[in-house]
Motif scaffolding. Structure first.
Motif, PDB file in Angstrom:
ATOM      1  N   VAL A 246     -28.860  81.515 -35.705  1.00  0.00           N
ATOM      2  CA  VAL A 246     -29.399  81.552 -37.071  1.00  0.00           C
ATOM      3  C   VAL A 246     -30.351  82.727 -37.232  1.00  0.00           C
ATOM      4  O   VAL A 246     -30.278  83.484 -38.220  1.00  0.00           O
ATOM      5  N   GLU A 247     -31.253  82.898 -36.288  1.00  0.00           N
ATOM      6  CA  GLU A 247     -32.210  84.005 -36.388  1.00  0.00           C
ATOM      7  C   GLU A 247     -31.493  85.350 -36.376  1.00  0.00           C
ATOM      8  O   GLU A 247     -31.820  86.249 -37.164  1.00  0.00           O
TER       9      GLU A 247
ATOM     10  N   THR B  62     -43.916  81.885 -40.575  1.00  0.00           N
ATOM     11  CA  THR B  62     -43.606  80.608 -39.944  1.00  0.00           C
ATOM     12  C   THR B  62     -44.774  79.642 -40.052  1.00  0.00           C
ATOM     13  O   THR B  62     -44.608  78.448 -40.358  1.00  0.00           O
TER      14      THR B  62
ATOM     15  N   TRP C 210     -34.277  72.047 -38.593  1.00  0.00           N
ATOM     16  CA  TRP C 210     -34.362  73.182 -37.673  1.00  0.00           C
ATOM     17  C   TRP C 210     -34.594  72.717 -36.239  1.00  0.00           C
ATOM     18  O   TRP C 210     -33.937  73.180 -35.300  1.00  0.00           O
ATOM     19  N   GLU C 211     -35.520  71.799 -36.064  1.00  0.00           N
ATOM     20  CA  GLU C 211     -35.854  71.345 -34.716  1.00  0.00           C
ATOM     21  C   GLU C 211     -34.751  70.501 -34.103  1.00  0.00           C
ATOM     22  O   GLU C 211     -34.715  70.319 -32.881  1.00  0.00           O
TER      23      GLU C 211
ATOM     24  N   LEU D  46     -31.624  71.476 -34.220  1.00  0.00           N
ATOM     25  CA  LEU D  46     -30.587  72.402 -33.770  1.00  0.00           C
ATOM     26  C   LEU D  46     -30.756  72.712 -32.287  1.00  0.00           C
ATOM     27  O   LEU D  46     -31.880  72.724 -31.765  1.00  0.00           O
TER      28      LEU D  46
ATOM     29  N   PRO E 179     -31.009  75.107 -28.980  1.00  0.00           N
ATOM     30  CA  PRO E 179     -31.590  76.442 -28.825  1.00  0.00           C
ATOM     31  C   PRO E 179     -30.595  77.559 -29.101  1.00  0.00           C
ATOM     32  O   PRO E 179     -30.959  78.584 -29.692  1.00  0.00           O
TER      33      PRO E 179
ATOM     34  N   LYS F  54     -39.019  76.030 -41.962  1.00  0.00           N
ATOM     35  CA  LYS F  54     -38.906  77.095 -40.970  1.00  0.00           C
ATOM     36  C   LYS F  54     -38.198  78.274 -41.639  1.00  0.00           C
ATOM     37  O   LYS F  54     -37.010  78.196 -41.948  1.00  0.00           O
TER      38      LYS F  54
ATOM     39  N   HIS G 152     -28.022  77.512 -31.143  1.00  0.00           N
ATOM     40  CA  HIS G 152     -27.795  77.615 -32.583  1.00  0.00           C
ATOM     41  C   HIS G 152     -29.010  78.210 -33.295  1.00  0.00           C
ATOM     42  O   HIS G 152     -28.862  78.952 -34.278  1.00  0.00           O
ATOM     43  N   GLN G 153     -30.195  77.921 -32.810  1.00  0.00           N
ATOM     44  CA  GLN G 153     -31.386  78.541 -33.384  1.00  0.00           C
ATOM     45  C   GLN G 153     -31.359  80.059 -33.203  1.00  0.00           C
ATOM     46  O   GLN G 153     -31.691  80.813 -34.128  1.00  0.00           O
TER      47      GLN G 153
END
Length: 360
Positions: A265-266, A137, A254-255, A257, A259, A146, A261-262
């Motif tokens: 994705v992870e 990262t 990314w930023e 999105l 929280p 990201k 949705h983040q």
């Protein structure tokens, strides 16, 4: 100074670091379609399977609120242009292999594979539990990205050769397709190394442009038809013992999105990583049997060739250690590898030896 500050003020400096200061754009609420560019054509076994699986996971888990539109190599940008396209905001995310981007920074090699490095499981150990993800990262953020691990090919064979390799001298002048640090090692040993995108390897091999090539493994190699061109298959390679694939977002996207949705994705990337590694291991044995029945000869490099690989690999690693970012990541990587290997040798290694002895 914390590692993030250290990285941002180290070797890359100025222009690369400045890209991380761009303000995140505002997006309207509601469903969004994000463009994913990839480094292989549609349908490429293992590699494209991982890209498609990640896209499907994200789209399904968000109930379409995030729809990933996959754009294969050449449809929007070239196979090796995805990094710059996403970094600059031309596309939203990419799926690729990070060692394609050593010109951006040599430390990206560790987030695919390095010669005599980690297996797929060892890489996961480091990435998720010994700081690898944080270092990935931090490095990628210098380029407004990201990243996540998102697939693994498992052990990659030494490759397909028109002629047998009987000594290290046989590598002199060999026109061979191999990217990453592995390619740098072959170059040091006298080979003429070609970094050809996956979609172009078969044509290069069949036309005589190159004398040999490595790709992914029996399942993926069979799909591309390399057995139609040559029958010498070296099944163990020094260069990529467990090659990761990666999904990387434009940092501003990314930023933007939520929280939730983040997190999705992870989780999708972790699930893809595990599932793709298992797919690679599950399919390769049966594919190898089919290749052998079609007349492919499986071979192993002689020990003096392995010794040459080892010496040249150490030289390639060492020549990058003056870069503080590279050194920081390399030290973390190899410390974790030694830790994992110490346990595997006395636990899994002994079990495998005994299992093979007892049940064959």
């Amino acid at each position: 100074m914390d590692r993030r500050s250290f990285l941002r003020t180290s070797a890359l400096g100025g222009a690369a670091a400045a890209s991380t200061t761009l303000a995140a754009p505002a997006y309207a609420q509601g469903n969004r379609t994000l463009t994913m560019v990839t480094s292989v054509p549609d349908g490429f076994a293992i590699f494209d399977d991982a890209a498609q699986l990640a896209a499907d996971y994200i789209t399904s888990a968000t109930d379409g609120a995030l729809t990933i539109q996959k754009m294969p190599a050449g449809s929007l940008v070239g196979a090796f242009e995805v990094f710059d396209a996403v970094s600059s905001g031309q596309a939203d995310l990419y799926h690729s292999a990070e060692y394609y981007f050593l010109n951006q920074h040599p430390a990206f090699a560790f987030f695919t594979s390095v010669p005599f490095g980690m297996t797929g499981q060892e890489l996961a150990n480091w990435y998720y539990h010994r700081g690898g993800a944080e270092q990935h990262t931090e490095l990628a953020s210098l380029f407004n990205l990201k990243p996540f691990l998102c697939g693994n090919t498992a052990m990659q064979p030494g490759g397909w050769f028109n002629n047998e390799i009987n000594s290290a001298e046989d590598l002199q002048g060999l026109r061979f397709r191999m990217p990453g640090q592995g390619g740098q090692v072959l170059g040091r040993l006298g080979a003429s190394v070609q970094n050809i995108p996956g979609g172009e390897i078969y044509q290069a091999l069949s036309s005589g442009q190159i004398d040999g090539a490595e790709w992914i493994g029996p399942f993926a190699d069979e799909r591309l038809g390399f057995q139609e061109v040559t029958s010498n298959y070296y099944t163990s390679g020094f260069h990529e013992p467990g090659s990761a694939l990666a999904l990387s977002f434009n940092l501003d996207v990314w930023e933007s999105l939520s929280p939730a949705h983040q997190v999705i994705v992870e989780a999708a990337c972790r699930a893809t990583n595990a599932t793709n590694l298992a797919m690679s291991l599950a399919e390769n044995g049966a594919a190898l049997a089919r290749l052998q029945s079609a007349g492919v000869q499986t071979r192993q490099f002689p020990e003096d060739v392995w010794d040459a690989f080892g010496q040249a690999s150490a030289e390639v690693r060492e020549e990058n250690m003056s870069d503080p970012i590279y050194a920081d990541i390399a030290n973390s990587y190899f410390e974790s590898m030694r830790e994992s290997a110490g346990w595997y040798e006395i636990a899994d290694g002994e079990y495998m030896r005994q299992r093979n002895r007892v049940i064959g």
